[in-house]
Design a protein around this motif. Structure first.
Motif, mmCIF file in Angstrom:
data_model
loop_
_atom_site.group_PDB
_atom_site.id
_atom_site.type_symbol
_atom_site.label_atom_id
_atom_site.label_comp_id
_atom_site.label_asym_id
_atom_site.label_seq_id
_atom_site.Cartn_x
_atom_site.Cartn_y
_atom_site.Cartn_z
ATOM 1 N N GLY A 136 -14.536 -17.653 -22.247
ATOM 2 C CA GLY A 136 -13.150 -17.740 -22.433
ATOM 3 C C GLY A 136 -12.572 -17.645 -20.724
ATOM 4 N N ALA A 137 -11.389 -17.030 -20.592
ATOM 5 C CA ALA A 137 -10.863 -16.792 -19.533
ATOM 6 C C ALA A 137 -11.543 -15.804 -18.526
ATOM 7 C CB ALA A 137 -9.705 -16.087 -19.633
ATOM 8 N N ALA A 138 -12.472 -14.970 -19.225
ATOM 9 C CA ALA A 138 -13.064 -14.062 -18.504
ATOM 10 C C ALA A 138 -14.279 -14.417 -17.918
ATOM 11 C CB ALA A 138 -13.929 -12.847 -19.477
ATOM 12 N N ALA A 139 -14.666 -15.584 -18.085
ATOM 13 C CA ALA A 139 -15.739 -16.401 -17.432
ATOM 14 C C ALA A 139 -15.489 -17.098 -15.902
ATOM 15 C CB ALA A 139 -16.324 -17.678 -18.313
ATOM 16 N N ALA A 140 -14.225 -17.088 -15.596
ATOM 17 C CA ALA A 140 -14.079 -17.516 -14.352
ATOM 18 C C ALA A 140 -14.259 -16.590 -13.315
ATOM 19 C CB ALA A 140 -12.214 -17.561 -14.260
ATOM 20 N N PRO A 141 -15.057 -17.050 -12.056
ATOM 21 C CA PRO A 141 -15.341 -16.073 -11.146
ATOM 22 C C PRO A 141 -14.314 -15.634 -10.326
ATOM 23 C CG PRO A 141 -15.923 -18.337 -10.584
ATOM 24 C CD PRO A 141 -15.483 -18.384 -11.962
ATOM 25 N N THR A 142 -14.434 -14.586 -10.047
ATOM 26 C CA THR A 142 -13.390 -13.556 -9.294
ATOM 27 C C THR A 142 -13.595 -13.926 -7.714
ATOM 28 O OG1 THR A 142 -14.523 -11.560 -8.896
ATOM 29 C CG2 THR A 142 -13.115 -11.796 -10.936
ATOM 30 N N PRO A 143 -12.596 -13.809 -6.869
ATOM 31 C CA PRO A 143 -12.768 -14.000 -5.523
ATOM 32 C C PRO A 143 -13.970 -13.062 -4.859
ATOM 33 C CG PRO A 143 -10.517 -13.907 -5.746
ATOM 34 C CD PRO A 143 -11.171 -13.573 -7.257
ATOM 35 N N GLU A 144 -14.102 -11.755 -5.522
ATOM 36 C CA GLU A 144 -14.871 -10.809 -5.166
ATOM 37 C C GLU A 144 -16.180 -11.252 -5.552
ATOM 38 O OE1 GLU A 144 -11.188 -8.770 -5.428
ATOM 39 O OE2 GLU A 144 -12.283 -10.127 -6.517
ATOM 40 N N LEU A 145 -16.610 -11.844 -6.542
ATOM 41 C CA LEU A 145 -17.959 -12.411 -7.223
ATOM 42 C C LEU A 145 -18.222 -13.734 -6.085
ATOM 43 C CD1 LEU A 145 -20.294 -12.462 -8.915
ATOM 44 C CD2 LEU A 145 -18.721 -13.845 -10.574
ATOM 45 N N MET A 146 -17.309 -14.421 -5.773
ATOM 46 C CA MET A 146 -17.430 -15.599 -5.023
ATOM 47 C C MET A 146 -18.043 -15.063 -3.388
ATOM 48 S SD MET A 146 -17.335 -18.338 -6.712
ATOM 49 C CE MET A 146 -17.549 -19.160 -5.283
ATOM 50 N N LYS A 147 -17.718 -13.843 -2.981
ATOM 51 C CA LYS A 147 -17.922 -13.599 -1.673
ATOM 52 C C LYS A 147 -19.439 -13.193 -2.038
ATOM 53 C CE LYS A 147 -14.341 -13.007 1.267
ATOM 54 N NZ LYS A 147 -14.547 -13.214 2.661
ATOM 55 N N LEU A 148 -19.917 -12.455 -2.997
ATOM 56 C CA LEU A 148 -21.285 -12.159 -3.170
ATOM 57 C C LEU A 148 -22.134 -13.505 -3.419
ATOM 58 C CD1 LEU A 148 -22.632 -9.823 -6.128
ATOM 59 C CD2 LEU A 148 -23.594 -12.234 -5.910
ATOM 60 N N ILE A 149 -21.680 -14.350 -4.013
ATOM 61 C CA ILE A 149 -22.264 -15.870 -4.252
ATOM 62 C C ILE A 149 -22.376 -16.507 -2.786
ATOM 63 C CG2 ILE A 149 -22.233 -17.973 -5.193
ATOM 64 C CD1 ILE A 149 -20.702 -16.842 -7.829
ATOM 65 N N THR A 150 -21.416 -16.279 -2.145
ATOM 66 C CA THR A 150 -21.534 -16.920 -0.905
ATOM 67 C C THR A 150 -21.999 -16.143 0.259
ATOM 68 O OG1 THR A 150 -19.363 -16.892 -0.400
ATOM 69 C CG2 THR A 150 -19.720 -18.792 -1.719
ATOM 70 N N PHE A 151 -22.555 -15.125 -0.005
ATOM 71 C CA PHE A 151 -22.957 -13.923 1.125
ATOM 72 C C PHE A 151 -23.553 -14.665 2.202
ATOM 73 C CE2 PHE A 151 -25.873 -11.289 2.973
ATOM 74 C CZ PHE A 151 -25.030 -10.381 3.748
ATOM 75 N N TYR A 152 -24.541 -15.650 1.898
ATOM 76 C CA TYR A 152 -25.269 -16.401 3.107
ATOM 77 C C TYR A 152 -24.533 -17.273 3.805
ATOM 78 C CZ TYR A 152 -29.107 -13.733 1.115
ATOM 79 O OH TYR A 152 -30.074 -12.961 0.681
ATOM 80 N N ASN A 153 -23.215 -17.516 3.602
ATOM 81 C CA ASN A 153 -22.537 -18.153 4.681
ATOM 82 C C ASN A 153 -21.984 -17.568 5.625
ATOM 83 O OD1 ASN A 153 -22.224 -20.142 2.857
ATOM 84 N ND2 ASN A 153 -20.269 -19.802 2.153
ATOM 85 N N ASP A 154 -22.276 -16.064 5.667
ATOM 86 C CA ASP A 154 -22.022 -15.268 7.039
ATOM 87 C C ASP A 154 -22.908 -13.775 6.598
ATOM 88 O OD1 ASP A 154 -21.407 -13.674 8.934
ATOM 89 O OD2 ASP A 154 -19.323 -12.859 8.062
ATOM 90 N N PRO A 155 -24.269 -13.877 6.809
ATOM 91 C CA PRO A 155 -24.934 -12.913 6.345
ATOM 92 C C PRO A 155 -25.274 -11.584 7.347
ATOM 93 C CG PRO A 155 -26.445 -14.545 7.029
ATOM 94 C CD PRO A 155 -25.147 -15.256 7.085
ATOM 95 N N SER A 156 -24.050 -11.092 7.614
ATOM 96 C CA SER A 156 -23.911 -9.931 8.716
ATOM 97 C C SER A 156 -23.884 -8.610 8.194
ATOM 98 C CB SER A 156 -22.883 -10.185 9.492
ATOM 99 O OG SER A 156 -21.432 -10.140 8.671
ATOM 100 N N ILE A 157 -24.001 -7.788 8.869
ATOM 101 C CA ILE A 157 -23.806 -6.316 8.436
ATOM 102 C C ILE A 157 -22.180 -6.051 8.098
ATOM 103 C CG2 ILE A 157 -23.168 -5.297 10.826
ATOM 104 C CD1 ILE A 157 -25.170 -3.488 8.098
ATOM 105 N N GLU A 158 -21.218 -6.599 8.813
ATOM 106 C CA GLU A 158 -19.858 -6.564 8.240
ATOM 107 C C GLU A 158 -19.710 -7.232 6.875
ATOM 108 O OE1 GLU A 158 -21.163 -7.776 11.024
ATOM 109 O OE2 GLU A 158 -20.197 -6.137 12.600
#
Length: 283
Positions: A136-158
């Motif tokens: 349902g609606a709970a399946a939509a990824p949150t912006p915070e989850l997208m940061k996790l998924i796309t972490f390797y776009n900028d894999p830095s300590i920050e």
């Protein structure tokens, strides 16, 4: 402090890194970590083992595709979760363990539900914290989850510190250890095989295909299930566990206030008390 032994266990065609405490206790608990870059079994559950090891044989693993377990070059048609489920059961067979309770965080919660649907007679009770895989609606990824998924776009300590900040209501919980923890996780995350596994896992339409358990199957689960969720979790919203609680017949839900995605870390005492009481049949 519990004594923890670390071994590599054959799991079918894979190898699983196992951290074990309380060996010899009659009942076993398998701990299943989440999907974050640099995640391992002990990074998720090191603060919980002592609360369980007096009564349970605690199996804290790096799931296939994470940490020091196997990092296959390819995924099977069933995707990462099916691969993990098969490997976890193969590991239990290798250890001669017929039945386990499950504790799963985030992706680990989805793995736990898939394991109980596949072989309910081999699973005792199930505990999920911030479990992924709701519909349902709970399946939509949150912006915070997208940061996790796309972490390797900028894999830095920050980026790692930012990601950790989403897991906690109060990142100050770690005090001056935040940099150290971020550096430890980043060191693991930057290993080439770990990065490859992350990118395979989150490949569009392939890696996590089949992660969600169909509603019909959820409705047939007869095992007791405890869903623990940080009320302020921005990564996997509380609505996800509410969705599961309405569909799993013997599920109960506990929302922890002032707590985000890492309930077992941010509210360790509450989590440990709830989980052990549930396994003992007191709630």
């Amino acid at each position: 402090m519990s004594t923890i032994t670390t071994t590599d266990v054959k799991a079918g065609e894979h190898v699983i890194r196992l951290n074990r405490a309380g060996e010899g206790n009659a009942e076993a608990v398998l701990f299943l970590h989440g999907s974050g870059p640099g995640a391992t079994g002990m990074s998720n559950f090191s603060g919980n083992v002592d609360a369980f090891a007096g009564d349970y044989d605690c199996l804290v693993i790096d799931q296939v595709g994470w940490g020091d377990s196997s990092h296959p070059d390819e995924l099977p048609p069933g995707g990462r979760v099916r691969q993990i489920v098969a490997a976890n059961f193969a590991m239990l067979d290798e250890l001669g363990i017929e039945k386990v309770h499950l504790v799963g965080n985030s992706l680990g919660g989805a793995v736990a539900l898939n394991m109980v649907v596949r072989a309910p007679d081999r699973i005792g009770k199930v505990i999920g914290m911030g479990s992924a895989g709701a519909g349902g609606a709970a399946a939509a990824p949150t912006p915070e989850l997208m940061k996790l998924i796309t972490f390797y776009n900028d894999p830095s300590i920050e980026s790692m510190k930012e990601l950790i900040s989403y897991m906690l209501v109060n990142p100050g919980l770690f005090g001056d250890r935040l940099n150290e923890i971020a550096e430890e996780r980043l060191k693991v995350a930057l290993r080439p095989e770990v990065r490859r596994s992350h990118e395979l896992t989150f490949a569009p339409s392939t890696g996590l295909v089949g992660m969600s358990v169909p509603e019909t199957a959820l409705g047939r689960i007869t095992n007791d299930v405890l869903l623990i969720h940080g009320r302020e979790d921005p990564v996997v919203r509380l609505e996800g566990s509410e969705w599961f609680a309405r569909r799993i017949p013997n599920a109960r839900l506990f929302a922890i206030p002032q707590c985000a995605h890492w309930a077992q870390i941010e509210a360790a005492d509450t989590f440990n008390a709830l989980a052990t009481a549930f396994l003992a049949g007191r709630i």
